[in-house]
Design an enzyme around this catalytic site. Structure first.
Site, PDB file in Angstrom:
ATOM      1  CD  GLU A  42      -2.487   1.254   2.737  1.00  0.00           C
ATOM      2  OE1 GLU A  42      -3.479   1.993   2.846  1.00  0.00           O
ATOM      3  OE2 GLU A  42      -2.060   0.541   3.677  1.00  0.00           O
ATOM      4  CE  LYS A  54      -8.355   1.449   3.106  1.00  0.00           C
ATOM      5  NZ  LYS A  54      -7.264   1.815   4.041  1.00  0.00           N
ATOM      6  CB  CYS A  67      -4.660  -1.242   4.503  1.00  0.00           C
ATOM      7  SG  CYS A  67      -4.089  -1.061   6.216  1.00  0.00           S
TER       8      CYS A  67
END
Length: 519
Positions: free
Chosen positions: A277, A338, A388
């Site tokens: 990430e 995300k 994540c």
């Protein structure tokens, strides 16, 4: 008050204090059942104790017992979060402990109301063990959805490092598996305080039936895993091990980039190169020269998947935390943004009312993407991406319209140092692989990077605080699991089936562990 009344009160107060203290200890004991400790008996002991404490509790007392159990679970279980406040200790260090205690206090509302509902349901005739297990599963689901949700350290995650029982998550997901865990533990606990020995045997038998069924299904599922474990795709995971304090340091930028490139350029073939990430310290899509350098690393037809922030001019700047797919010519093939953002990390909720700064410095709050998405990356297997925090959400990592062949979890746990946080995060990711029947590959900045097959088994791993690479073959996907097809509805059906069994057994003379006379 008479002397007899004072004497009774004097006996009741120490007993009540002991009960409240035991509730806290039971919650704290559950943390030892989670990764990295994975001491499974503590999970059964914790919920067994809770069931016994609730046995004769009033709804008001149950509310307090559940809240204290939650505090015992969440304060030590989430204490690793304090590490993130130390990255910029001058600004945020003072708030670390109050923030964790405050978060634990909010999350403890869910087990509190779960216990309150359980006691109320028992009074209306639902068996005690079934009441607790059902309400616990329901409020874990609510914890995973209310106000964007935070389904961290679910009951089922005590089984994440145990391949045999974890397989049942492929049927009923983590919420359903948590229901079975709490139900079996509650039956075992209540068997210690029976009205007669016959009830004790029934409750133990009920717990044993659940445990053997879960273990038996796991053994059968793993026994059928004689298919080739790997497919042809060769992957390379890069773990640069860059400290969070140095990640966005302009003076260290070139050194960090060089470390990424040198690790990626090690000898050996690969089809997919995987970076963590926000691995690139800048807007990679806008940096044509950087993408040209990266293209030298990529053999013909190979693809890089890397985390990188993005920005777009739409009535001002819109920022996203993304994973980009970079082709061998340096072009951006596709992207994923995300969609489940971290409150106070990537954005401030209710910014007009909450005057709190974000822990992550950037030019503005991140904007969420549209949701789970399957990416086509040239000739390689379709991939679903979870960045994540997104990997902790059951049922929300795979695009239902186009099923991927594997899941890429790009993450940065450098915020949490060498704590138990990254291990707990990994346990969540492992459960996603089992639930969906898909291999999961995790690229983490400072660890833990790992290759997990569709049964949740680890094929390769780089531990915390290590710089290096993993070269491995991508494990094969399985056919869609029951949970992949129906999601959390499978857990609802399981719970309703258990209620139906309880209702049926009340109508026959010899009631089992779920019947009315077993209370």
């Amino acid at each position: 008050m008479t002397a007899t009344g004072y004497w009774a009160l004097g006996r009741a107060v120490p007993k009540r204090i002991a009960q409240l203290g035991l509730a806290i200890l039971a919650g704290a004991g559950f943390v030892l059942a989670l990764s990295p400790f994975s001491l499974l008996p503590f999970a059964f002991a914790s919920f067994a104790i809770l069931a016994v404490l609730l046995r004769h509790a009033s709804p008001r007392t149950a509310l307090g017992l559940g809240y204290l159990f939650g505090l015992g679970q969440f304060v030590p279980g989430l204490f690793w979060i304090t590490e993130s406040f130390q990255v910029d200790a001058d600004r945020f260090g003072w708030i670390a402990i109050p923030a964790v205690v405050g978060l634990a206090g909010v999350l403890s509302v869910f087990p509190a109301f779960a216990c309150w509902i359980a006691v109320r349901a028992t009074r209306y005739g639902l068996p005690a063990a079934l009441s607790l297990a059902s309400s616990w599963a329901a409020f874990e689901w609510l914890r995973g959805h209310v106000l964007t949700g935070f389904p961290w350290n679910l009951a089922a995650y005590a089984l994440a490092d145990w391949s045999l029982p974890a397989q049942s998550a492929s049927l009923v997901g983590s919420y359903g598996l948590g229901f079975l865990l709490v139900l079996s533990a509650s039956l075992a606990g209540l068997s210690l305080v029976p009205e007669d020995r016959h009830l004790a045997r029934q409750r133990i038998a009920g717990a044993a039936v659940i445990l053997f069924a879960v273990a038996g299904f796991g053994a059968a599922r793993l026994g059928l895993s004689d298919m080739p474990a790997e497919r042809g795709t060769q992957i390379r995971i890069v773990q640069p091990n860059i400290a969070q304090s140095a990640k966005w340091d302009e003076a260290a930028r070139n050194t960090n980039i060089l470390r990424l490139l040198l690790l990626s350029a090690r000898s050996g073939p690969f089809d997919l190169l995987l970076w963590p990430e926000t691995a690139w310290p800048g807007f990679l899509e806008e940096d044509q020269a950087a993408r040209a350098v990266i293209s030298w690393l990529l053999p013909e037809t190979s693809v890089l998947l890397t985390g990188s922030p993005e920005r777009q001019a739409v009535d001002g700047w819109v920022y996203r935390n993304s994973v980009l797919a970079i082709g061998p010519d340096g072009s951006v093939l596709t992207r994923y943004a995300k969609h489940h953002l971290v409150p106070f990390g990537e954005y401030v909720p209710w910014r007009n009312f909450l005057p709190f700064p974000r822990l992550i410095e950037s030019l503005g709050d991140f904007t969420p993407g549209p949701g789970p998405r399957t990416l086509a990356i040239g000739p390689h297997p379709y991939v679903g991406v979870a960045i994540c925090y997104e990997a902790i959400f059951p049922g929300h990592v795979v695009d239902d319209a186009i099923r991927p062949d594997w899941i890429f979890n790009a993450t940065n746990d450098a915020w949490f140092g060498n704590s138990i946080g990254p291990w707990q995060h990994l346990a969540s990711a492992r459960m996603r692989a089992v639930e969906e029947g898909l291999p999961l590959v995790r690229a983490a900045n400072t660890g833990i990077s790992v290759v997990i097959d569709a049964y949740g088994r680890t094929h390769a791993m780089l531990g915390l605080g290590t710089a290096g690479i993993i070269d491995a073959r991508l494990p094969r996907p399985l056919a869609p699991t029951l949970y992949a097809r129906f999601g959390d509805w499978s857990a609802v059906v399981l719970i309703l089936f258990a209620w139906a069994v309880a209702g049926f057994r009340r109508r026959i003379p010899y009631l089992g562990p779920f019947g009315r006379t077993s209370e």
